[in-house]
Design an enzyme around this catalytic site. Sequence first.
Site, PDB file in Angstrom:
ATOM      1  N   ARG A 148     -82.811 -12.713  50.785  1.00  0.00           N
ATOM      2  CA  ARG A 148     -83.617 -11.463  50.443  1.00  0.00           C
ATOM      3  C   ARG A 148     -83.692 -10.458  51.461  1.00  0.00           C
ATOM      4  O   ARG A 148     -83.958 -10.347  52.533  1.00  0.00           O
ATOM      5  CB  ARG A 148     -85.152 -12.290  50.440  1.00  0.00           C
ATOM      6  CG  ARG A 148     -86.357 -11.365  49.938  1.00  0.00           C
ATOM      7  CD  ARG A 148     -87.637 -12.004  50.274  1.00  0.00           C
ATOM      8  NE  ARG A 148     -88.762 -11.316  49.645  1.00  0.00           N
ATOM      9  CZ  ARG A 148     -89.353 -10.540  50.457  1.00  0.00           C
ATOM     10  NH1 ARG A 148     -89.155 -10.361  51.847  1.00  0.00           N
ATOM     11  NH2 ARG A 148     -90.499  -9.880  50.088  1.00  0.00           N
ATOM     12  N   LYS A 164     -87.272  -8.785  60.043  1.00  0.00           N
ATOM     13  CA  LYS A 164     -88.192  -9.577  60.766  1.00  0.00           C
ATOM     14  C   LYS A 164     -88.405  -9.414  62.138  1.00  0.00           C
ATOM     15  O   LYS A 164     -87.664  -9.050  62.902  1.00  0.00           O
ATOM     16  CB  LYS A 164     -87.851 -10.883  60.426  1.00  0.00           C
ATOM     17  CG  LYS A 164     -87.934 -11.298  58.805  1.00  0.00           C
ATOM     18  CD  LYS A 164     -89.236 -11.381  58.300  1.00  0.00           C
ATOM     19  CE  LYS A 164     -89.433 -11.769  56.874  1.00  0.00           C
ATOM     20  NZ  LYS A 164     -89.334 -13.345  56.720  1.00  0.00           N
TER      21      LYS A 164
END
Length: 287
Positions: free
Chosen positions: A256, A222
């Site tokens: 995830r 991210k």
Amino acid sequence: MTLRLGRHTFTDDATLMMAIVNRTPDSFYDQGATWAEDKAFERVALVVEQGAEIVDIGGIKAAPGVEISEAEEKARVVDFVARVRAAYPSLVISVDTWRASVGAAVCAAGADVLNDAWGGADPELVDAAAEGGAAIICTHTGGVTPRTRPYRIEYDDVVAAAIDDTLAYAARAEAAGVPRESVVIDPAHDFGKNTFHSLELTRRLGEMVATGYPVLVSLSNKDFVGETLDLPVGSRLSGTLAATAVCALAGARIYRVHEVVETRQTVDMVWSIAGRRLPRRAIRGLQ
């Protein structure tokens, strides 16, 4: 509490790897490597071999880009879900979508989970989950419009906002008929947040775990990791695993991920340190 994801159940001491499978030509991470259906299916086979319990199939990248209609999104994911369901009956299939019509179609094709990355932007998605017998992932996005980047979003307390919004979403899902054991909450790192917000959520994730709902974290590669370390996509694994370890210590249940093996090892080690998991082998000093 037993976690129920569609036709699959898991005990409360189980941690789960949710492997990302992008049916898109423009993903920020894999740059379309699994856009072709056969390549996406090869990715499913690989992550299953690596031990992933869940695959999360997405037909639209999260970032701004070319408009993708509901019909096009369905064309990318529905038949693929059916193919994966037929090949892997014991695999949990999740679909990353915020659209109720897509959710209904993938549930009919065999999906077990609707992963709503956009915080309930389509209020009818909970009905699709309930009617399709699927679990739902309730995320916090601060009310941003799907596929837009956050800009100068402020919170008095980002963790309190994430808890309030995901619990309200969970209540809507349960009112629609989704069983409580099929509701998962997700602080949604980066979505509707700046890097400081995502770091705060990571540091205080235990407050979300304390709600009693299973917590999913989506940390892999991210932007908050990249900005914190000043690293591009493709060089963020160590930072991702550091954030993963902090979330694992706090008690996150579902991860995830792009890298299944490395994340599994990190989570298992942390859960063993925390006393929630026994070592696979412990003979040192005993024989």
